[in-house]
Design a protein around this motif. Structure first.
Motif, mmCIF file in Angstrom:
data_model
loop_
_atom_site.group_PDB
_atom_site.id
_atom_site.type_symbol
_atom_site.label_atom_id
_atom_site.label_comp_id
_atom_site.label_asym_id
_atom_site.label_seq_id
_atom_site.Cartn_x
_atom_site.Cartn_y
_atom_site.Cartn_z
ATOM 1 N N LEU A 78 -7.618 3.292 0.067
ATOM 2 C CA LEU A 78 -7.469 2.342 1.169
ATOM 3 C C LEU A 78 -8.443 1.171 1.060
ATOM 4 N N ARG A 79 -9.631 1.429 0.552
ATOM 5 C CA ARG A 79 -10.593 0.339 0.386
ATOM 6 C C ARG A 79 -10.278 -0.507 -0.840
ATOM 7 N N ALA A 80 -9.605 0.077 -1.827
ATOM 8 C CA ALA A 80 -9.123 -0.663 -2.996
ATOM 9 C C ALA A 80 -10.207 -1.540 -3.614
ATOM 10 N N GLY A 81 -11.356 -0.942 -3.915
ATOM 11 C CA GLY A 81 -12.410 -1.668 -4.583
ATOM 12 C C GLY A 81 -13.388 -2.389 -3.681
ATOM 13 N N ARG A 82 -13.081 -2.458 -2.412
ATOM 14 C CA ARG A 82 -14.012 -3.095 -1.480
ATOM 15 C C ARG A 82 -15.173 -2.151 -1.192
ATOM 16 N N THR A 83 -16.361 -2.707 -1.164
ATOM 17 C CA THR A 83 -17.550 -1.869 -0.996
ATOM 18 C C THR A 83 -18.062 -1.830 0.431
ATOM 19 N N ALA A 84 -17.450 -2.605 1.331
ATOM 20 C CA ALA A 84 -17.907 -2.630 2.722
ATOM 21 C C ALA A 84 -17.817 -1.237 3.316
ATOM 22 N N SER A 85 -18.821 -0.869 4.109
ATOM 23 C CA SER A 85 -18.860 0.470 4.690
ATOM 24 C C SER A 85 -17.965 0.591 5.917
ATOM 25 N N LEU A 143 -0.242 7.494 6.084
ATOM 26 C CA LEU A 143 -0.491 6.159 6.643
ATOM 27 C C LEU A 143 0.743 5.648 7.376
ATOM 28 N N LEU A 144 1.915 5.902 6.824
ATOM 29 C CA LEU A 144 3.142 5.469 7.486
ATOM 30 C C LEU A 144 3.270 6.084 8.871
ATOM 31 N N ALA A 145 2.945 7.355 9.002
ATOM 32 C CA ALA A 145 3.070 8.031 10.295
ATOM 33 C C ALA A 145 2.104 7.459 11.322
ATOM 34 N N ALA A 146 0.979 6.908 10.869
ATOM 35 C CA ALA A 146 -0.010 6.358 11.802
ATOM 36 C C ALA A 146 0.522 5.138 12.554
ATOM 37 N N PHE A 147 1.590 4.537 12.067
ATOM 38 C CA PHE A 147 2.215 3.423 12.782
ATOM 39 C C PHE A 147 2.855 3.882 14.084
ATOM 40 N N GLU A 148 3.144 5.167 14.200
ATOM 41 C CA GLU A 148 3.811 5.736 15.376
ATOM 42 C C GLU A 148 5.142 5.042 15.644
ATOM 43 N N GLY A 149 5.816 4.624 14.568
ATOM 44 C CA GLY A 149 7.120 3.997 14.683
ATOM 45 C C GLY A 149 7.091 2.510 14.963
ATOM 46 N N ARG A 150 5.910 1.947 15.174
ATOM 47 C CA ARG A 150 5.813 0.512 15.464
ATOM 48 C C ARG A 150 5.782 -0.301 14.169
ATOM 49 N N ARG A 155 4.750 -2.880 8.549
ATOM 50 C CA ARG A 155 5.715 -1.910 8.026
ATOM 51 C C ARG A 155 7.095 -2.546 7.947
ATOM 52 N N ARG A 156 7.750 -2.300 6.829
ATOM 53 C CA ARG A 156 9.158 -2.673 6.680
ATOM 54 C C ARG A 156 9.903 -1.440 6.221
ATOM 55 N N GLY A 157 10.582 -0.803 7.182
ATOM 56 C CA GLY A 157 11.242 0.456 6.869
ATOM 57 C C GLY A 157 10.216 1.508 6.503
ATOM 58 N N GLU A 158 10.329 2.045 5.290
ATOM 59 C CA GLU A 158 9.414 3.076 4.821
ATOM 60 C C GLU A 158 8.297 2.510 3.945
ATOM 61 N N VAL A 216 0.868 -1.177 0.000
ATOM 62 C CA VAL A 216 0.000 0.000 0.000
ATOM 63 C C VAL A 216 0.902 1.223 0.000
ATOM 64 N N ASP A 217 0.499 2.264 -0.667
ATOM 65 C CA ASP A 217 1.301 3.485 -0.706
ATOM 66 C C ASP A 217 1.455 4.047 0.704
ATOM 67 N N ALA A 218 2.675 4.046 1.216
ATOM 68 C CA ALA A 218 2.933 4.528 2.573
ATOM 69 C C ALA A 218 2.623 6.007 2.725
#
Length: 242
Positions: free
Chosen positions: A152-159, A68-75, A167-170, A53-55
């Motif tokens: 983020l949903r990538a074609g999924r229609t679920a609400s 999205l990458l920042a939402a990991f909070e470094g974890r 995460r692996r690096g960046e 997924v595009d970080a």
């Protein structure tokens, strides 16, 4: 003479303790098999492939635009719940299901001990939706994913979705997702209700004749059930700051 309150519709049969223990132990065999089957499914889940997924997918957080990458909070891992949102609607009109499930994820330290971040990616604007989080008294990290939902949903229609990322690096990868009854794992109250005599009291449950039913309890008197205690505590459910 009063009728025996332990007999009749809506009451389990009364037996002696030895008989009751034997029945419980017989059920325990099925419970253990269910647990082992769950372990096997979890093992298969850990062997799933993943998709990148595009970080840099944009989010909005407490400090403004972020990723999205920042939402990991470094974890290393991120569990994200995609919270439904009804733009411009009052707190009472927000999704009772998302309120029910997302509101039961409270103690985050156990995730952090496993190098996992839990966060909400709300489908609405940040300022309005985070006001709802604050009204409810939740402390989970909260982001608006409004501008990135299609990505983020990538074609999924679920609400609503529950998604796991690695995460692996960046670089960021999606490893698992679920929706519908798959999100029940977020609600320990369901598991506890399931071990009571009357269960969840949902119409679809396979219960004996006379058992209480009548549908879900996510909404009471016109608003998500959990909101009433917040109102009684004096909190304002005005999400606009007006």
């Amino acid at each position: 003479m009063n009728a025996d309150p332990t007999t009749g519709p809506g009451m389990p049969a009364v037996v002696d303790r030895a008989t009751w223990l034997a029945e419980v132990e017989a059920l325990r065999v099925q419970e253990k098999a269910h647990t082992r089957r769950g372990d096997a499914i979890a093992a298969a889940r850990r062997r799933l492939p993943m998709v990148e997924v595009d970080a840099a997918t944009p989010l909005t957080g407490p400090d403004g635009p972020t990723t999205l990458l920042a939402a990991f909070e470094g974890r290393t891992q991120l569990i994200a719940y995609f919270h439904m949102w009804h733009d411009g609607h009052s707190a009472a009109e927000q999704c009772e299901g998302c309120t029910y499930f997302n509101g039961q994820v409270r103690e985050l330290s156990h995730f952090h001990a496993h190098d996992v971040t839990y966060a909400t990616l709300c489908q609405g604007p940040y300022d309005e939706s985070v006001a709802y989080r604050d009204f409810m008294g939740w402390e989970v990290p909260w982001y608006s994913a409004q501008e990135s939902m299609d990505v983020l949903r990538a074609g999924r229609t679920a609400s609503f979705l529950l998604v796991c990322y690695l995460r692996r690096g960046e670089r960021v990868f999606e490893t698992y997702w679920t929706t519908g009854r798959g999100v029940e794992i977020m609600a320990p109250s369901y598991g506890l209700l399931d071990i009571t005599a009357y269960g969840r009291q949902e119409d679809w449950e396979d219960s004996p004749a006379g058992w209480p039913a009548g549908g879900g309890r996510m909404r009471t008197d016109g608003r998500p059930t959990a909101q009433w205690s917040r109102l009684r505590a004096g909190r304002s459910d005005d999400l606009t700051g007006g």
